[in-house]
Design a protein around this motif. Structure first.
Motif, mmCIF file in Angstrom:
data_model
loop_
_atom_site.group_PDB
_atom_site.id
_atom_site.type_symbol
_atom_site.label_atom_id
_atom_site.label_comp_id
_atom_site.label_asym_id
_atom_site.label_seq_id
_atom_site.Cartn_x
_atom_site.Cartn_y
_atom_site.Cartn_z
ATOM 1 N N THR A 1 -14.145 11.059 -9.486
ATOM 2 C CA THR A 1 -15.362 11.124 -8.841
ATOM 3 C C THR A 1 -15.705 9.797 -7.962
ATOM 4 O O THR A 1 -16.884 9.779 -7.474
ATOM 5 N N HIS A 2 -14.759 8.822 -8.312
ATOM 6 C CA HIS A 2 -14.900 7.729 -7.540
ATOM 7 C C HIS A 2 -13.649 7.258 -6.755
ATOM 8 O O HIS A 2 -13.052 6.223 -6.583
ATOM 9 N N ALA A 3 -13.403 8.304 -6.197
ATOM 10 C CA ALA A 3 -12.098 8.240 -5.133
ATOM 11 C C ALA A 3 -12.048 7.274 -4.021
ATOM 12 O O ALA A 3 -13.158 7.351 -3.546
ATOM 13 N N GLU A 4 -11.156 6.656 -3.695
ATOM 14 C CA GLU A 4 -11.108 5.772 -2.688
ATOM 15 C C GLU A 4 -9.622 5.919 -1.726
ATOM 16 O O GLU A 4 -8.849 6.280 -2.454
ATOM 17 N N ILE A 5 -10.011 5.945 -0.501
ATOM 18 C CA ILE A 5 -8.813 6.170 0.456
ATOM 19 C C ILE A 5 -7.932 4.957 0.514
ATOM 20 O O ILE A 5 -7.932 3.678 -0.137
ATOM 21 N N SER A 6 -6.716 4.967 1.273
ATOM 22 C CA SER A 6 -5.922 3.936 1.146
ATOM 23 C C SER A 6 -6.182 2.706 1.671
ATOM 24 O O SER A 6 -7.032 2.490 2.756
ATOM 25 N N TRP A 7 -5.831 1.590 1.116
ATOM 26 C CA TRP A 7 -6.052 0.207 1.194
ATOM 27 C C TRP A 7 -7.646 -0.245 1.226
ATOM 28 O O TRP A 7 -7.994 -1.342 1.322
ATOM 29 N N LYS A 8 -8.492 0.813 0.762
ATOM 30 C CA LYS A 8 -9.582 0.740 0.103
ATOM 31 C C LYS A 8 -9.918 0.809 -1.217
ATOM 32 O O LYS A 8 -11.148 0.972 -1.932
ATOM 33 N N GLU A 9 -8.829 0.726 -2.157
ATOM 34 C CA GLU A 9 -8.937 0.851 -3.494
ATOM 35 C C GLU A 9 -9.345 -0.074 -4.416
ATOM 36 O O GLU A 9 -8.955 -0.428 -5.484
ATOM 37 N N VAL A 10 -10.318 -0.926 -3.985
ATOM 38 C CA VAL A 10 -11.172 -1.955 -4.525
ATOM 39 C C VAL A 10 -11.608 -1.763 -5.692
ATOM 40 O O VAL A 10 -11.574 -2.459 -6.632
ATOM 41 N N GLU A 11 -12.662 -0.812 -5.781
ATOM 42 C CA GLU A 11 -13.398 -0.317 -6.946
ATOM 43 C C GLU A 11 -12.551 0.192 -8.071
ATOM 44 O O GLU A 11 -12.641 -0.231 -9.273
ATOM 45 N N THR A 12 -11.672 1.056 -7.405
ATOM 46 C CA THR A 12 -10.585 1.581 -8.530
ATOM 47 C C THR A 12 -9.865 0.511 -9.341
ATOM 48 O O THR A 12 -9.669 0.579 -10.369
#
Length: 362
Positions: A10-21
């Motif tokens: 539920t907190h998916a992030e796209i490529s190169w934006k995986e900061v919060e993950t």
């Protein structure tokens, strides 16, 4: 485990934006007494337990796809990377409790940008696989390939290449077609001749134009410029080398015939899998030991690609394979409403833990 998966999903992030993950998982590992190390220049991190040799790696890809789901565009884990992160995280926590039972180092890599095909290369540049002996990946598989709870000790991905091109002519009047080159016609010729590239029938391969843009809102202008994209697949690296040469010759030939510049670049050149027999055998034994002999199926072959194989392309000394985890993925990978059997999460953890134990056996 389900709570962790649900948060990542539920907190998916796209490529190169995986900061919060990255932040979330780093905090989780720190809370459990680990010492995660963030990558210096990109999202993601690694975390390890143990010391000395051998060094065994576990890789989890972190990024989601950007796609339309129920009419809205959003980051969506339709390739199962949320499951991969969950499995590797749980495996590392379990291995920490077993630290006295193995010798060596187990290092988990949480890698960004697999979907763009270049995240693994950037991780290699961080230097964290230079001392690695084994590397194990994991990927959920569609029900059409492997039914739950079966698993395969390797995935023979094919090679994948994208070509980004531009036809660089000049616009001219719709009433005077003889005064220039119609970029749309040139694009059509490229598409037509792609079908005339013949590779050995023993190598599964495909070439197709997947993107083409030309023209404006003014219908009385013949466009001289256009951009296009090609998706190229080959089940072997040798086949991809052949296709690269044929496509380069084709584009140069059409450029000369029509006297129009055609510029192009090769991007996201993902290699085919290079499965190490020793790593494959370890994974095979891990499947048998944890799930039973009846759950073992042979290494699968798929036309899909994965940048996991950049690790062995860049560091051939690393013995690598990827676990094909039967999860009854449906309707299929990259479908906006992809679902899978969540009991496979536990299977993935058990198999990876056993593979690490076998690779670091005292």
């Amino acid at each position: 485990m389900e709570v962790l998966w649900n948060h990542l999903h539920t907190h998916a992030e796209i490529s190169w934006k995986e900061v919060e993950t990255t932040n979330y998982l780093v905090a989780l590992f720190k809370k459990s007494g680990f010492h995660p190390v963030r990558f210096q220049h990109i999202p993601g991190f690694y975390v390890e337990i143990g010391n000395d040799k051998p060094v065994v790696g576990l890789r989890a890809d972190m990024d989601a796809l950007w796609q339309e789901v129920d009419g809205e565009h959003q980051a969506n884990h339709s390739c199962g990377h949320d499951a991969h992160m969950t499995i590797v995280t749980e495996a590392m926590h379990l291995l920490k409790k077993m630290e006295g039972d193995f010798s060596g180092t187990i290092r988990a890599i949480f890698q960004p940008a697999e979907e763009l095909g270049n995240g693994a290369n950037r991780v290699v540049e961080e230097g964290i696989i230079d001392d690695m002996d084994y590397l194990f990946g994991i990927h959920l598989r569609p029900k059409s390939e492997i039914g739950f709870p079966n698993c395969a000790p390797g995935i023979q991905h094919g090679a994948c290449l994208f070509v980004k091109g531009e036809i660089k002519g000049e616009d001219h009047h719709g009433a005077r077609p003889h005064e220039g080159i119609n970029a749309i016609e040139v694009g059509g010729i490229i598409q037509q001749h792609l079908k005339n590239i013949h590779i050995s029938p023993f190598i599964p391969a495909s070439i197709k134009m997947t993107n083409f843009h030309a023209g404006t809102d003014n219908f009385n202008i013949i466009p001289g410029k256009a951009t296009f994209g090609l998706d190229i697949r080959s089940q072997t690296n040798e086949g991809m080398t052949f296709l690269k040469g044929e496509i380069s010759r084709l584009l140069e030939h059409i450029s000369n015939i029509y006297n129009v510049p055609i510029e192009y670049e090769l991007i996201d050149d993902v290699p085919a899998a290079m499965i190490n027999p020793e790593a494959e055998k370890i994974m095979e034994q891990a499947i048998i030991h944890t799930l039973g002999k009846n759950a073992l199926v042979s290494t699968i072959e798929t036309p899909g690609s994965d940048d996991f194989h950049y690790y062995t392309a860049n560091r051939p000394q690393v013995k690598a394979t990827m676990l094909a985890l039967g999860a009854n993925v449906s309707p299929g990978l990259h479908h906006p409403h992809m679902t899978f059997n969540h009991e496979s999460l536990k299977n993935g953890v058990e198999v990876l833990v056993e593979a690490c134990m076998l690779a670091t056996k005292k």
